[in-house]
Write an enzyme that holds these catalytic residues in place. Structure first.
Site, mmCIF file in Angstrom:
data_model
loop_
_atom_site.group_PDB
_atom_site.id
_atom_site.type_symbol
_atom_site.label_atom_id
_atom_site.label_comp_id
_atom_site.label_asym_id
_atom_site.label_seq_id
_atom_site.Cartn_x
_atom_site.Cartn_y
_atom_site.Cartn_z
ATOM 1 N N GLY A 220 0.806 -1.342 0.126
ATOM 2 C CA GLY A 220 0.161 -0.124 0.027
ATOM 3 C C GLY A 220 0.720 1.139 0.108
ATOM 4 O O GLY A 220 0.357 2.480 -0.153
ATOM 5 N N CYS B 193 0.600 5.861 0.896
ATOM 6 C CA CYS B 193 -0.668 6.443 1.080
ATOM 7 C C CYS B 193 -1.578 5.604 2.076
ATOM 8 O O CYS B 193 -2.317 6.138 2.718
ATOM 9 C CB CYS B 193 -1.319 6.144 -0.505
ATOM 10 S SG CYS B 193 -3.039 6.220 -0.645
ATOM 11 N N HIS C 178 -31.646 16.516 -7.670
ATOM 12 C CA HIS C 178 -31.945 17.583 -6.687
ATOM 13 C C HIS C 178 -32.855 17.024 -5.599
ATOM 14 O O HIS C 178 -33.421 16.070 -5.607
ATOM 15 C CB HIS C 178 -32.814 18.739 -7.501
ATOM 16 C CG HIS C 178 -33.404 19.534 -6.517
ATOM 17 N ND1 HIS C 178 -32.573 20.796 -6.099
ATOM 18 C CD2 HIS C 178 -34.486 19.861 -5.867
ATOM 19 C CE1 HIS C 178 -32.820 21.526 -5.244
ATOM 20 N NE2 HIS C 178 -34.161 21.156 -4.942
#
Length: 461
Positions: A40, A43, A446
């Site tokens: 990994g 990060c 919306h």
């Protein structure tokens, strides 16, 4: 080389290396990954993931203290640093196991150790030699340091050490106002720690246009910002610096140095292999090829875009360039094979402060530096229904930059909740070369905060 042990040998298992390994392994290629530490990379282990777990805990604590605006009162809310750190550790370990699982699934061979190039098709790992037809360098980056007195003082730490603290200081001075420094400033400030940020440049986070940066600073009203300052020394009393020709001190119990990162190019045998590099990183083209046939580089080692998601895409691009026919085999009839070329202009970025800041494409300042005539619109998030419903006392803004002649969307910057989740849509718009009028025709759900991008573009209609 017909007698090579592997089709691809990858040095480094960070976002670039492990994603490239998984992609190549799924193509049926024989893949070797060499990693000297944990899967990994920075990060997962000392950067993106652990900081986000701690930031989430600090934001939740702050929300618990101010929920009365929404009719929610939490009595006696307290922050337990030990439990927050335990959650961070569990998260990191879970994701490490996930990468290991993907390696097994893709038949990727992992070797723990320190690698160096022994030739254009050879990698040496702690005395053992592996042959490979192709090599991908993905060693990442390390924290940059400032050569100032007191750097080794016991109260001075880097971002890695900050992720392992066992008690909260009463005050902290953060040297560096970039995205790393600002994320830690948010974390400590939300927990009631007195924060001072010392930044050499005239404004924080160079990626930001000045108007967005000002809003970000104002989101931390209890933090002090010393901009345009040069650090002289660290000490038990804090940080000594000069500003406008005057020497000052930012008192602090702890000092966090977060002045950026530098590519890891030392000890890799780049000189012997003839790979071109300088202090900014290994030289690559838009397909991640180095100057040496058979050797690619991806991620922070290139210095091109030092972001985890950019590194992952670079790793994918390198694999697509290495194995173009294999990558295209899964495409639908008549469809073009995935391209290996990096589109640097459409890589989004995020600062995980509270509120978040995100952007993609050209800033207003960058567009003008290129000599472009632009149209710019800024829309306050208080014009957005969901933002008003879910926030009180929080400011936010969306800023769009459009080419005045072609109506092409050039850039988007946003400060506000969910900015990190909204910016991929803006990145897709820029990569697809949509015009402002094209985006205005897209139907946004919306109420969502994402509507602010479309609404901002309507300001230019």
């Amino acid at each position: 080389m017909a007698d090579a042990d592997f089709d691809l040998a990858i040095v480094g298992a960070g976002p670039a290396g492990h994603v490239a390994a998984e992609r190549a392994g799924r193509l049926g290629k024989r893949v070797l990954v060499v990693e000297r530490s944990h899967l990994g990379g920075v990060c997962l282990n000392q950067g993106c993931i652990p900081t986000k777990t701690l930031l989430a805990s600090a934001k939740l604590f702050a929300h618990a203290q101010h929920g009365q605006f929404f009719g929610v009162t939490v009595e006696g809310a307290r922050y337990d640093l030990a439990k927050a750190m335990a959650w961070k550790t569990r998260t990191v370990e879970t994701l490490r196991k996930g990468i290991a699982f993907q390696f097994r699934k893709a038949a990727v061979e992992l070797v723990q150790g320190t690698a160096r190039l022994a030739g254009p098709h050879t990698v040496e790992v702690d005395g053992r030699v592996y042959g490979a037809e192709r090599i991908l360098l993905a060693t990442g980056s390390s924290a940059a340091v400032l050569p100032v007195p007191g750097a080794d003082a016991p109260n001075v730490m880097g971002s890695t050490e900050a992720l392992e603290i066992t008690s909260l200081p009463k005050s902290i001075a953060i040297v560096g106002g970039g995205y790393i420094g600002m994320e830690f400033a948010t974390y400590f400030a939300r927990l009631g720690v007195k924060v001072a940020v010392i930044e050499m440049l005239p404004e924080i986070v160079p990626l930001l246009d000045a108007d967005v940066a000002v809003l970000l600073r104002r989101s931390l009203p209890d933090a002090e910002f010393h901009l345009g300052s040069r650090v002289l020394a660290y000490g038990a009393d804090g940080v000594r610096f000069t500003k406008d020709g005057k020497e000052q001190v930012a008192p602090a119990e702890r000092v966090l140095v977060a002045v950026g990162r530098r590519p890891i190019v030392e000890g890799l045998g780049l000189e012997a292999a003839g790979v071109a590099f300088d202090r900014k990183g290994v030289k690559v083209d838009d397909r991640m090829r180095t100057n040496v046939p058979g050797i690619w580089a991806a991620g922070d080692i290139t210095g091109r875009s030092m972001l985890a998601h950019a590194a992952s895409r670079m790793g994918e691009g390198a694999v697509a360039d290495m194995f173009p026919s294999a990558v295209g085999e899964g495409a639908a009839p008549g469809a073009a094979a995935p391209t290996a070329r990096m589109r640097w202009h459409a890589i989004p970025w995020v600062v995980y402060t509270d509120p978040e800041v995100a952007g993609v494409g050209l800033s207003e300042a960058q567009a003008k530096e290129q000599g472009r005539a632009v149209k710019v619109a800024r829309l306050d998030l208080r014009a957005n229904g969901r933002f008003i419903a879910e926030n009180d006392g929080v400011r936010g803004m969306c800023k769009v930059v459009v080419d005045a002649a072609s109506d092409l969307l050039l850039g988007v910057q946003m400060i506000g909740p969910y900015a990190s989740e909204i910016v991929p849509g803006a990145a897709a718009m820029i990569e697809a070369e949509l015009r402002a009028r094209d985006v205005r025709e897209i139907v946004f759900p919306h109420p969502t905060v994402s509507e602010i991008v479309r609404d901002a573009l309507w300001e230019l209609a």
